[in-house]
Motif scaffolding. Structure first.
Motif, short mmCIF file in Angstrom:
data_model
loop_
_atom_site.label_atom_id
_atom_site.label_comp_id
_atom_site.label_asym_id
_atom_site.label_seq_id
_atom_site.Cartn_x
_atom_site.Cartn_y
_atom_site.Cartn_z
N ILE A 2 -5.19 3.60 -0.03
CA ILE A 2 -5.07 3.98 1.37
C ILE A 2 -6.13 5.02 1.69
N GLU A 45 -5.97 0.30 4.64
CA GLU A 45 -5.71 -0.12 3.27
C GLU A 45 -6.85 -1.00 2.76
N THR A 90 -3.67 -1.69 -4.18
CA THR A 90 -4.14 -1.31 -2.85
C THR A 90 -4.27 0.21 -2.79
#
Length: 383
Positions: free
Chosen positions: A292, A283, A290
């Motif tokens: 990924i 992350e 955020t």
């Protein structure tokens, strides 16, 4: 620095056994066959590898754990070092949609740091991607800060003298003045994160728009009765089209279709890379959100693509695979076309005497063995 026993990709064609002499920051001489005798130089046996103009990434946000929006010199230098490892010798640091204060801070640091980097790619300036976009085609851009272009704010950005390309949604009349002002100042304008119709794109081109940001992505697709943004990108010869050739953002068959429409002079390979490029899966922050990084892709938690972890050497390799074309045909997509779009092709991105010594030595699979930025070796692997 003398390269010999190289396949030199000259503008007139490949020199199958060639040589090239670097003197200071410039290309001093080049030719076919064995080189003349030169004194006081480092001799590099290219062992038959291909010498190309250094790659130019005009749309790249970050990498190596850093991003342009961090607004620090260390972030930009970290990015420059990472890009050089993948053959990039010049780049424009790309901002994204955010508050006026954060965009201004990022532009100020790009202005401070721009130029030659001692151990990485040369920073040529800034690419302003947003905030003047269409929220219905926002992609991973923050809708909180998307807006049409206020004259005072946008003019202040331009007055800094660091922006080389502005990406905006051309369908909004409130952005029309900015297209014209950028053209007046010699700044390239791109259609980006846009729901523009074909006719709206034609009107924007008439105003001076000549570029398309990450073609296919975050734009209106092609329909046989309404060609849309993508149809205009494909059909209008005035537009050069960016492409994220990571086989994730765009299917290889769609790459091939775009290539058939635009040709080797109409495509600009970009990475749109973000903080996680060159880093482990996991992350990473993007503004207050955020993303990924997993399985080669970068996504928001809802699955929306949010930039890439692509490198430009892999982009060129993937385009070769998708189109079946050779380096001899496609090399401008990784360098010269980008340089033309930001008006530096008079001194960069082709192997010609007198131009900057921006060089990358690659094997047949476009694996980078050596990178030279303005006469300085900034990356070296085993040859």
């Amino acid at each position: 620095m003398l390269f010999h026993n190289a396949q030199v990709m000259a503008p007139t064609g490949r020199l199958p056994k060639g040589w090239l002499l670097v003197d200071g920051t410039r290309i001093a001489a080049m030719g076919a066959g064995d080189p003349p005798e030169f004194s006081d130089h480092e001799s590099i046996d290219a062992q038959g590898l291909t010498l190309l103009p250094g790659f130019v990434d005009i749309h790249v946000h970050g990498g190596g754990g850093a991003e342009a929006m961090d607004a620090t010199p260390d972030a930009l230098r970290t990015m420059a070092r990472l890009y050089a490892q993948h053959g990039v010798t010049a780049f424009t640091a790309t901002t994204w949609t955010d508050s006026d204060a954060r965009i201004t801070a990022a532009l100020e640091v790009i202005l401070e740091v721009q130029g030659r980097q001692p151990d990485g790619a040369t920073l040529l300036g800034a690419y302003l991607e947003g905030p003047y976009l269409n929220p219905i085609r926002c992609g991973a851009q923050s809708t909180v800060h998307i807006r049409t272009a206020p004259r005072d704010e946008a003019t202040a950005y331009l007055d800094m003298g660091v922006i080389r390309l502005v990406a905006l949604a051309p369908e909004f009349e409130e952005n029309g003045w900015l297209i014209e002002e950028c053209v007046r100042r010699g700044i390239t304008v791109s259609a980006a994160h846009t729901a523009a119709t074909y006719d709206q794109m034609v009107a924007a081109v008439a105003r001076g728009l000549t570029h398309a940001t990450h073609s296919y992505n975050a734009m209106t697709g092609l329909h046989h009765r309404e060609p849309g943004t993508l149809g205009a990108v494909m059909a209008l010869p005035e537009i050069r089209a960016e492409l994220i050739a990571d086989n994730i953002h765009v299917h290889p068959a769609s790459m091939r279709i775009l290539y058939k429409a635009k040709g080797p002079d109409g495509l600009v390979l970009i990475t749109d890379a973000m903080r996680g490029a060159g880093m482990p899966e996991g992350e990473y922050p993007i503004d207050e959100r955020t993303v990924i990084v997993k399985d080669g892709a970068v996504r928001l938690p809802d699955g929306t693509l949010a930039g890439s972890i692509l490198s430009l050497d892999r982009a060129l390799h993937n385009l070769m695979q998708a189109t079946g074309e050779s380096l001899d045909v496609l090399w401008p997509t990784s360098s010269l076309n980008a340089a033309r779009q930001i008006h530096v092709a008079d001194r960069k991105s082709s192997l010609e005497v007198g131009k900057d010594a921006d060089l990358v030595l690659v094997d047949a699979d476009v694996n980078v063995r050596l990178t030279v930025a303005e006469g300085t070796v900034v990356h070296r692997a085993e040859i």
